[in-house]
Scaffold this active site. Structure first.
Site, PDB file in Angstrom:
ATOM      1  N   SER A  36      15.294  13.370  -5.395  1.00 50.39           N
ATOM      2  CA  SER A  36      16.317  12.645  -6.148  1.00 50.39           C
ATOM      3  C   SER A  36      16.130  12.906  -7.630  1.00 50.39           C
ATOM      4  CB  SER A  36      16.211  11.147  -5.860  1.00 50.39           C
ATOM      5  OG  SER A  36      16.829  10.376  -6.867  1.00 50.39           O
ATOM      6  N   HIS A  77       2.876  18.617   3.706  1.00 51.48           N
ATOM      7  CA  HIS A  77       1.935  19.365   2.868  1.00 51.48           C
ATOM      8  C   HIS A  77       2.104  20.873   3.057  1.00 51.48           C
ATOM      9  CE1 HIS A  77      -1.166  15.857   2.318  1.00 51.48           C
ATOM     10  NE2 HIS A  77       0.020  15.599   1.812  1.00 51.48           N
ATOM     11  N   LYS A  95      -5.037  15.636   0.239  1.00 53.35           N
ATOM     12  CA  LYS A  95      -5.696  15.579   1.529  1.00 53.35           C
ATOM     13  C   LYS A  95      -4.966  14.600   2.428  1.00 53.35           C
ATOM     14  CE  LYS A  95      -7.316  11.994  -0.606  1.00 53.35           C
ATOM     15  NZ  LYS A  95      -5.987  11.733  -0.983  1.00 53.35           N
ATOM     16  N   ASP A 176      -5.287   9.363   7.019  1.00 53.22           N
ATOM     17  CA  ASP A 176      -5.208   8.654   5.750  1.00 53.22           C
ATOM     18  C   ASP A 176      -6.575   8.243   5.223  1.00 53.22           C
ATOM     19  OD1 ASP A 176      -2.655   7.279   4.235  1.00 53.22           O
ATOM     20  OD2 ASP A 176      -2.114   8.197   6.135  1.00 53.22           O
TER      21      ASP A 176
END
Length: 328
Positions: A36, A77, A95, A176
């Site tokens: 955006s 990624h 990562k 995560d």
């Protein structure tokens, strides 16, 4: 100001932390790209960035960018790093490096064929306390390392629609949170020779808790626990035959630590004393590697990032964790 001109790809929470530390460290951030244009312009205004682009492709093609920091969710990624590499840009990608090892291998081949830096943004590896810990271990001051343990445990949103719980976004504790202690075990002890993993899953199929037990070539063992539904101590320790190192919470951020001798006496108390989150150290390292022409450093090589993705793949295979983007 530093020599490389940085472009930030995406405008989410992690890129905001990076932008703050980059600005404080004097990095030359020249552009930001978002899906955006309004989001890109708002981000650029907030962090005094000269150029804003309304697509990732425009950022990747920009003449005022030498290196791109990729801060999108895990499943993108590979796509976003590849886009930047194909436009001749160096890349620092968040990562976990990719969603799986196959994607990591493909990115490595592209980067090396084009003579570009491709680096995983495992910022912990470049923090002052980890540099000092490697020096202590390398000197033999704690003897032979026999064991280590680390946890990354958070109380994160339980909303099924939240990114952390969405399999389509690579959600779950492993990618995560678990990437940090798994990478830590690799850093100190090298490649695991054996891997055992157990996990618990939430209502969306994402892992909410995951634990690992590794053995390494030296005979040392390492354990990790990662959890997305309950906050824990977030500590780490390294045990040697002549002493130990205990890293304060939060061990994977800019942390202090204590080095104890075999008798339990304090040998060294390390106080990190840095401002900000510490994400600038990885970026400054990337600039050094480009300037030196090495395109990587000993802190975390490209091959190691690829192999760590293989370890994560093995963990997922053991616990039965797959993402919908992957082939059956």
């Amino acid at each position: 100001m530093t020599s490389l001109r940085w472009g930030i790809l995406a405008t989410g929470g992690i890129t905001r932390m990076f932008a703050r530390d980059a600005r404080a460290a004097g990095l030359t951030v020249t552009a930001v790209g978002s899906r955006s244009i309004d989001s890109a312009r708002a981000f650029a205004a907030e962090y005094s960035i000269p150029s804003a682009y309304g697509s990732y492709a425009d950022l990747a093609a920009a003449d005022d960018v030498d290196i791109v920091y990729v801060g999108t969710p895990h499943p993108w990624h590979y796509e976003n790093a590849l886009l930047a590499l194909e436009h001749g840009k160096h890349v620092l990608v968040e990562k976990p490096f990719t969603l799986n090892q196959a994607e990591a291998i493909a990115l490595r081949e592209t980067a090396r064929s084009r003579g570009l830096l491709l680096m995983e943004a495992m910022w912990t590896r470049y923090l002052p306390h980890m540099i000092r810990i490697r020096e202590i271990i390398g000197s033999g001051a704690i003897g032979e390392v026999r064991a280590l343990s680390a946890d990354h445990t958070q109380s994160l949103p339980t909303d099924p629609g939240h990114r952390i719980n969405a399999l389509a976004l690579g959600g779950g504790a492993l990618l995560d949170l678990g990437i940090y202690p798994v990478s830590f075990a690799w850093d100190v002890l090298g490649r695991p020779e054996t891997i055992q993993a157990s996990a618990r899953f939430g209502e969306t199929g994402a892992d909410t808790e995951i634990a690992t037990l590794f053995t390494h070539a030296s005979g040392a063992v390492s354990t990790t626990v990662s959890a997305a539904r309950s906050a824990g101590p977030n500590r780490a320790w390294i045990l040697g035959t002549a002493g130990r190192i205990e890293i304060d919470p939060v061990w994977y951020a800019a942390a202090d630590f204590t080095h104890y001798g075999a008798d339990g006496a304090v040998v060294e108390r390390f106080v990190t004393g840095i401002e900000g989150r510490g994400m600038q150290f990885q970026a400054l390292a990337a600039e050094r590697f480009v300037a030196a022409g090495t395109l990587e450093g000993d802190e975390l090589t490209l091959d190691e990032s690829v192999e760590i993705m293989g370890t994560l793949d093995t963990i997922r295979e053991q616990v039965g964790l797959a993402y919908p983007q992957e082939s059956p």
